[in-house]
Every structure is written in C-alpha cells, then in structure tokens.
Write a protein that holds these residues in place. Structure first.
Motif, PDB file in Angstrom:
ATOM      1  N   SER A 126     -12.126 -14.507  -6.060  1.00  0.00           N
ATOM      2  CA  SER A 126     -12.260 -15.933  -5.858  1.00  0.00           C
ATOM      3  C   SER A 126     -11.261 -16.662  -6.734  1.00  0.00           C
ATOM      4  O   SER A 126     -10.619 -16.065  -7.585  1.00  0.00           O
ATOM      5  CB  SER A 126     -13.687 -16.326  -6.241  1.00  0.00           C
ATOM      6  N   THR A 215     -20.224 -16.804  -1.300  1.00  0.00           N
ATOM      7  CA  THR A 215     -19.094 -16.331  -2.100  1.00  0.00           C
ATOM      8  C   THR A 215     -19.500 -15.147  -2.965  1.00  0.00           C
ATOM      9  O   THR A 215     -18.674 -14.563  -3.637  1.00  0.00           O
ATOM     10  CB  THR A 215     -18.577 -17.429  -3.034  1.00  0.00           C
ATOM     11  N   GLY A 266     -13.841 -18.165  -2.202  1.00  0.00           N
ATOM     12  CA  GLY A 266     -14.603 -17.068  -2.786  1.00  0.00           C
ATOM     13  C   GLY A 266     -15.063 -16.133  -1.692  1.00  0.00           C
ATOM     14  O   GLY A 266     -15.315 -16.560  -0.567  1.00  0.00           O
TER      15      GLY A 266
END
Lengths: 630, 345
Positions: A126, A215, A266
């Motif tokens: 991310s 994410t 992410g």
C-alpha cells in the motif's frame, strides 16, 4: 509520561503466512513474504510502506520458512535498505500457529504491544499514509471506549482487477464511520442482502457501501488481542469483524472504518489473481512511490518487465509478462500474461500463457503451458508436454497416480477441492485472470455476467428492463398457450408490459419471437416434436402477424432465430431449417430479407452451417423462377 | 563494514527524499551541504584522494537509487572540484611545475598526487564550505534582487505551478512596481492554486488559468518566468510537465522565457532518451483518473509523467545569483562548477 511514549512509537504487526493452499505448489518452497513481485520480494514493499507510513517498530510474524525470512531481513538491514533506518523489525517465530487468529492469540500471550497498532494481513502492500488514520482512531477511541478496530477500505469500481471477487463486501456505516453492518458476499449465492431494521431505526444517517475493496490494513486498539484470545473461533480478521458486530452488546466493542480515496492505494496478495492484479497495478504506478527496483526491472515494449541478466533470443512474441533474473529464453517462444521467476531456462518454441513458472525450472522445447498453470520450484518439463490448468511440482506428492507423473521432476499436484460449486467458484476466482485474450474473453465475460446475477450488486440498482420484459412475455405466452387464451388478449398484455418497461419496438419484436421460439424448446424431443412445434406456431400466428409488419421486424425475427439457436447449443439439428422454412412458407419473412440477413452472418459459425442449406434452396428456387420468367 | 557505515547518512537522505520528507531542492541542497560538512570535519580521511573517493561513492549511491535527483549529486560534484582546487593551491610547487606540455598531454600523475597529505586541507575546505553555505542561503535573495531589471511596470508575467524562487522574485518586484501575474494551475497537482493564493496575499494582481488556456493567453503576456527542476548540460530544462507546451506557445508569440535557476541545478548530463527512466518518472495515475473509475482501468495504461524536457532553443535566459546567462553559455558555467573528470562517475 507513559501514555506519551505509547503514542510516540507506533507499532505494526505483519503476519507473513497465508495458511491457505492458494499458492501451492510454489508456497511450499518459498514463503509468501519472499515471493518476487516485479523482481523484488514482497516483504520489501510491505516494510517500505510501513516505514513510509511513519511506523517505527514492526513485528513480523512467521510460521514457516522462518530461516529464509530471517536471513532476508538480516541481509536487508546489513544492506541498509531504506526502511531499516527509521524502523526496527522484529521477527517473531511461532511454528505452532495455524491461522491468522492463532498469531494474534500468540501475540497477546507475549504482551509486546504497547498501544494502538497497525495490523497487516499477509501480502499487503500500500502507499497509505498511516499516521493520520492512527490519529483519527485515537480520537475515536477517546470518545468511544469500545472502539476496537478501524478497518481501512479503498474506493474501487466494480469489475476492477484489484477488487478480489472472493472479497466483495457490503458495509453499512453511520455518521461517525462506525460499521453497523458488514457482509462478505464473496462466494455466497444469495440474491438478496437483508439489513437488520435496527440499523436504520437507531441511526439518523446510514450509508451503504459496495464500492469498496478491503486493503487488509487495520488500526487496532490494544483490546483486539484479548478479544481474539477470548474467542477461539476467530480465525481471520473477517471473523473478528463479523463476530464483533453480531455480539456487539456482549463484547462491548465496536468497529470503525476508514475509506481512502485519491492516490492512496492498498491491497493484499491473497491468491494468484490478486498477484496478477497487484503486479499490474504496481507496474502502472498506482502504488507510487512504492516501485520496482530501477536496476532490476527493465521495461521493454508490450508491457514486459525483465530482471537482471536476462537472455532473450527474440522477444517478438513476449507480451504483458514479468521475467525474473537470470532467465534464459530460447527462440520463437511465446509468453503472454505470465510470470517467469528467476533462474529459469526456457527452450525454443515453448508457449506459455496465463501461467506462473517458478524459480530454477527448465522448460524443454515445444512445450505448452496454459490456462493458469502454476509450475513450482526446480521443475523440469520434458519436450512437447502440454500442461493446462494444473499445478506442477518437482517432488512426488503422496498418493500420486501414474497419470499425474509428467516427468522425473514434474508431478501434477491435486488439491483437495470441495466438490461443490462454491469451492470451484472460489478456485476459479483465485486463478490468474484470463480475460485479455479475445478467444477466451467470451467465456470469461459470460462468467462475470452470471456473477452479476448471482451477487446482485447493490451499486447497480437499475435492473435490465428488457430482461424483465422478456421474462414477463414468456410468462404471458406460456399461460396463454396452456389456457388457450385468445391471441388478441395476449397482444394487449404484451403491449401493456411493453409500456411498463419502456422497451423499444425493435426489442419488443425480437423478444416476443424469441419467447415463442424458446417455448418450443421445452417440448420433449422425439417424433412428435415438429408437429407440436407447428401447433405452437400456428396458435401464435396472429401474434406473429401483429408484430412482424415490415422488413425491419422481419430482420428482428431472423435475429431472434439466430439468437435462440446460438444460445441453446443442444437444439435439434433441423430446428433452424424447420423454423426458417415455416416462417418463409407462412410469408412472415420474405426472401429478400433472408438474403440480406444471410450476408451479415459469420460464414465460419456453426449456425451458418445450419442455415446454409435453406439459403441455397432459396437461391435455387429464385434462379428457377427467374429462368421461368425468361 | 566501514564503507557502508559512511553511506548511512546518504541513504537516510535518499529515503527522506523518496518519502517526500524533504521536498524542495533548497532543502535538499542544505541537507547535502550539511552532510558534506560533517564528512569533511569528522569523517575518516587522511588525504584528498580518500575524501574524493568517499564523495564519489556517495554520488554513485544517490544516482543509483534516485536517477532523477540532480541537486544532491551536483553539490557533491561541485565540492569535488573545490577539493581539487584547494589541493592544487596547497601544493604550490606542483602548480609552479606544471608546464604547458603537462597540461596539453594531460599527465596522469594527478591521481597519485592527491594522496599526499596536507595539514591544513581540512580547515581550508571547511572555510570554503562555510562560504558555499552562505552562497546557498543567499542564492534565492540574490536572484530576487535582479527582479527589477526584468519586470517593468504594467507588464503581464506568466508563470506555472509553484516555485519558491519565482515567488520571491515576483514579490520582490511587486514592492516597487505594479504588474499583473497569470498563474497556470498545472494539472494534475494544481500547485498553481497555492502559488496564486500566496501572490494575491502580497497584493499582486493574479489570475489563475487552466493549462488549456495558455495558448490563448500567451499573446498578451510580456514575459514567462518559471522555475525548473534542473538544467541539463545542453541548456535544456527538466521542468514540471506542461512547461514544454508553455515554452512552445511563448516561442510562437515571441515571448521571452526566463528561467530562474540556482547554480546547483546545473547538471552535467545530457538527455539521452525521453522514454528512459533516467530522465523522467511517472507518479500515481490517481490524480489523472481516480482508482474507483471501474473496469476501464484493467484495459488502459495511464501515464502521469512528472517532468517535461524543454529544449534549449525555447529558453531565452537563465537567471542565477550571478546574473543572466543564455542557454548556449551553460557549458561554460558547467566547466566553472565541475571538474570534467567528475561529469561521469
């Protein structure tokens, strides 16, 4: 002040293992953390992200291949990798853990975490700036003592590669971003989602999200670990969120969510499809400033990235692939949408598409590896082997059957799959995405279409009116035929549905005829079939007459025949001929229109083969009549 | 490993630059200068050769990890030249003994000579560095001080995006003259907005226009004044993306383009290819098209380049703290700043 020091250093926990069998056979030799992602180990990206996000101490939880991971971390520290200057990495080894939940329970026992911490599921990368989100979590936790976790989601459109189809999620949140409802759609076949009424009664403002992807990053309060310890059935983060929401009152804990937008990205590599998606996104700079090492990722044409010391004898047929270090590729090799890891040798005339070839493999000449095959480490593929949709490893697995032996160092690996559809579906969704080549596209497209129906996305509230209209027409006609209603009444009924669903005349013609033809397919196939078919058509003749009024309508009619014939593979061979002839004999369609329509057909298709005799017959008839005129 | 030990500070600088902790070139310049000052005063070196080797290692490290970062390497290169000069001054006898013949044939004995130890080299270098630091710190003011020579009353000035140097330059002129500034907003980062706000706060009449409006507005503009990321050896610019279009529009209407540049932005490298990663880089496409756009993104590749190359013929004048120079004179400035042996390391 002890509280101050807690806030000062933010800790992160990274769980390095997936515990699943998604990455077999490759994961039996290389831990997920060291999987090369564009020629750099995955864990390097994760650690760089954490240090970039302002984390100063990280606990890396390993359960298998611990020596390799430890060695890699030590080497990185020695080489002064960027993150090592601002962040301390502690490797925690615990080989007794068998799930994500076990790891957190183990952490709880160790008691090394001081305050709020950042929790990363395996394979996460991310570029989200964590500090502001941690700060927000602190503020929330000050107001709401029960706040246990802030889950971070990213906005993403439906159908995007980076959205894991296994992890489709619907979330309901209130004004304060507190999660009220969380449902993983994933493999469920429910067409409906039921929201508990309380969430609407108790909150003045509820927003429902289906535009999110997980994410796999979460900010946790210290209370998360004891919660995991108390509830032994929590195996994953999703279990945790689900359990917490179900027993909100009992556990007295709440979950919040944070939605990132803009350049914040992410995602986690949870299966091969996500591996492919994230490689693609990394290549396209979505995770900027995280990027592949400049020296070990040479961008060539056609989306090809190669590592160091790669020998390409000719690269005309290589596209959209990532090739590791020290790979040698022979002449006339075709590689598309594939990942070739380091030190592999590929001989001449090999074709590799949508596959992953592990490190130190040797693919001998004229082999073909296609359809999301995964080749493990050290495998030797002999000459002229054909491997499709298989997992291949170099060592002999237990209870290996003779037919699964492909060579001295190549054995087909079978996973214990659940035979039900759910397992198959989830497996299909986890494989490499095969959507870009034109041949396979239709299959994949059809697949996602059916997926649409199954999942009933909440973000697409407009159902297809034409489809609804079509089902309504079929219902009316079936009822009419069974009860022998008057055709005028049926026409009235169809027309009123037409206005209700706002369908164009063209679509009405097409759908009515399609409906009648589809009804004909319901008759049992046998000697009686065509007489029943004629009875059906004759019954509906007034309706046909009503709708087929001009040449445009005739064309629609022919297209309906084509559509039904193509979409129902198992129709009787003579069905097309028979239908065409009936429509022609009864003057519903004219010769000119048929001839014009036949020009638009694909001469190679199976359908054309079925129509061809009829068209030839027409042509002959025409010639005969014109010669008579002379 | 002692060698690695020496590189720690430079890796810290690299990671800070990468993570955006030090952002503008002035900060990078100061950090680099501090780093060198520390190396010279406290570092482990016995003679000029060792010191130069250490600095060269650092330059290599930086240019490997950040091929686009010019400021840090340029300053280190300049200090290399300073060390050579100081050394030559120190060894008087060598300077005297240098005959025309030696100069012409380029005697290779230089390498060996640098290993002689000099008692006061360290102190003299530190003196020189202090001087250099002052030069760095006052560079922006010195450039701004020339503003009145270039900006006249009632002129219309066009600038693009944000640049500290340009901002100070314009504000300095605004103290005595009235003029109008057009700021191009510079999509997709829209840094021009911040620039415009800051100029407007100093009572400069400011207009913000979108990038697409540049050509239309150019006919009324008297001067284009911009900053740059670095100046290439041929006098071309590596500037924010969009500047090339502006420079072309200026050329079309024969509007002079003035580039404010600190000396440390002069880079002794040429542009070899526009596509190579060594010249340009792409940032996240999210600013151009949001990630939530949908499945369209599976099929397209979005480029969001950070830099533009502006060829030297589009630049009228470089303004540095020493005054104005034409692009064709850049080669001369380069040879004053850096030793030819250090161009490529």
């Amino acid at each position: 002040m002890s509280i101050k020091s807690k806030d000062d250093i933010i800790q992160a926990v990274v769980v390095a293992d997936t515990f699943g069998d998604e990455f077999l056979p490759l994961s039996s030799d290389i831990p997920l953390a060291l999987f090369p992602l564009i020629n750099r180990p995955l864990i390097d990206y994760t650690l760089e992200f954490l240090s970039l996000g302002g984390i100063e101490e990280t606990f890396l939880f390993c359960c298998s291949h611990t020596d390799a991971i430890k060695a890699h971390i030590n080497q990185s520290v020695k080489d002064k990798a960027g993150w090592s200057l601002t962040m301390k990495v502690n490797v925690i080894v615990s080989e007794s853990c068998h799930s994500f939940g076990d790891c957190l329970r183990d952490l709880d026992r160790k008691g090394i975490l001081r305050g709020n911490f950042v929790l990363l599921e395996p394979g996460t990368l991310s570029n989200i700036k964590l500090l502001p989100i941690v700060k927000k979590h602190n503020e929330v936790a000050n107001k709401d003592k029960g706040a246990a976790m802030t889950v971070i989601y990213q906005e993403a459109g439906i159908g995007q590669m980076g959205r894991d189809l296994n992890e489709e999620v619907v979330v309901a949140v209130n004004n304060n971003n507190r999660v009220l409802f969380h449902r993983k759609l994933g493999q469920s076949r429910d067409r409906k989602i039921e929201f508990p009424l309380e969430i609407f009664l108790e909150n003045s403002n509820v927003s429902l999200h289906h535009n999110l992807k997980d994410t796999h990053i979460a900010i946790c309060s210290p209370s998360v670990l004891p919660l995991f310890s108390d509830n032994f059935d929590f195996q994953s983060k999703d279990d945790f969120v689900k359990g917490l929401l179900m027993n909100e009152e009992i556990l007295g804990s709440t979950v919040y969510c944070h939605v990132t937008k803009g350049s914040h990205f992410g995602g986690a590599i949870t299966n091969w499809r996500m591996y492919q998606a994230i490689s693609h996104e990394l290549q396209n700079k979505w995770i900027y400033p995280l990027q592949p090492p400049a020296l070990k990722a040479h961008n060539l044409k056609n989306g090809v990235v190669t590592g160091d010391k790669v020998v390409l004898n000719d690269n005309k047929k290589i596209a959209n692939s990532i090739i590791g270090d020290n790979v040698t590729i022979g002449k006339n090799v075709q590689i598309e949408h594939s990942f070739i890891l380091s030190n592999t040798k590929i001989a001449d005339n090999v074709i590799i598409t949508h596959s992953v070839i592990g490190p130190n493999c040797h693919i001998k000449a004229n082999s073909r590896i296609t359809a999301s095959s995964i080749i493990g480490k050290d495998v030797v593929i002999e000459n002229e082997q054909f491997i499709e949709n298989s997992l291949v490893q170099s060592t002999q697995p237990e209870n290996c059957e003779e037919k699964d032996k492909l060579g001295k160092k190549a054995f087909r690996l079978k996973l214990e799959t659940d035979d039900d559809d759910l397992g198959a579906l989830s497996r299909k969704l986890s494989q490499l995405h095969i959507g870009d080549s034109p041949v396979e596209e239709s299959e994949d497209e059809a697949f996602t279409d059916s997926e649409d129906e199954e999942l009933s996305y909440t973000q697409s509230p407009v159902p297809d009116d034409t489809k609804l209209f079509f089902t309504e027409v079929i219902d009316s006609l079936t009822r009419g035929f069974e009860d022998e209603l008057r055709c005028e009444n049926l026409i009235l009924e169809i027309n009123s549905s037409r206005y209700a669903y706002n369908v164009t005349v063209k679509e009405v013609n097409f759908n009515v005829i399609k409906a009648i033809l589809i009804m004909s397919l319901r008759f049992p196939i046998g000697a009686q079939y065509f007489s029943q078919f004629v009875r059906l058509l004759s019954f509906f003749a007034p309706i046909l007459k009503n709708y087929i009024r001009n040449e445009g309508a005739m064309l629609d009619c022919l297209q309906a025949i084509e559509d039904v014939a193509i979409s129902n593979e198992n129709v009787n061979e003579k069905w097309v001929m028979f239908t065409m002839k009936w429509f022609y004999d009864k003057d519903f369609v004219t010769e000119d229109v048929i001839m014009e329509w036949s020009k638009s057909l694909d001469t190679k298709s199976r359908f054309y083969g079925q129509v061809k005799p009829f068209i030839e017959w027409l042509e002959e008839a025409e010639e005969a009549s014109s010669s008579e005129d002379d | 490993m002692p060698e690695n030990e020496n590189l720690t500070d430079v890796i810290k600088l690299i990671s800070d630059i990468r993570h955006g902790k030090v952002f503008n070139s002035y900060e990078i310049a100061l950090r680099t200068e501090q780093l060198l000052e520390k190396l010279i005063s406290e570092g482990q070196w016995n003679n000029a050769r060792e010191l130069m080797q250490q600095i060269k290692d650092k330059i290599r490290q930086v240019s490997q990890s950040l091929p686009l970062e010019a400021t840090a390497t340029n300053i280190m290169r300049h200090i290399l030249k300073v060390i050579r000069e100081e050394f030559d001054l120190g060894s008087e006898k060598k300077a005297e003994g240098q005959s025309l013949h030696q100069i012409v044939t380029g005697d290779q004995s230089d390498e060996l000579d640098y290993s002689e130890s000099h008692g006061n080299l360290r102190n003299r270098l530190l003196d020189h560095l202090t001087e250099y630091k002052v030069e760095l710190e006052t560079s922006t003011e010195n450039i701004a001080a020339q503003a009145l020579e270039h900006i006249h009353t009632n002129e219309i000035i066009l600038t693009v995006g944000i640049s500290n140097t340009v901002e100070k330059f314009l504000k300095h002129a605004a103290k005595q003259r009235k003029f109008q500034v057009i700021v191009v907003e510079a999509a997709p980062l829209y840094r021009g907005h911040k620039m415009a706000a800051s100029l407007a706060n100093s009572n400069i009449q400011t207009t913000v226009i979108p990038d697409s409006g540049v050509f239309a507005m150019m006919s009324r503009v008297n001067k284009v004044i911009i900053g740059t990321h670095s100046v290439m050896a041929d006098g071309g610019l590596r500037a924010a993306s969009g500047v090339h279009a502006i420079a072309l529009a200026a050329k079309h209407y024969s509007v002079p383009v003035m580039v404010l540049s600190h000396m440390y932005k002069l880079t002794p490298t040429y542009v070899c290819s526009h596509e190579k990663d060594t010249f340009n880089m792409c940032a996240s496409p999210a600013n151009v098209i949001p990630y939530s756009t949908g499945p369209l993104l599976n099929k397209i590749t979005v480029y969001n380049p950070i830099f533009d190359y502006v060829p030297p013929e589009l630049v009228t004048l470089f303004i540095s703290h020493q005054g104005g120079n034409a692009p064709s004179y850049v080669y001369r400035l380069l040879s004053e700043l850096y030793h030819p042996d250090d161009y490529e390391l």
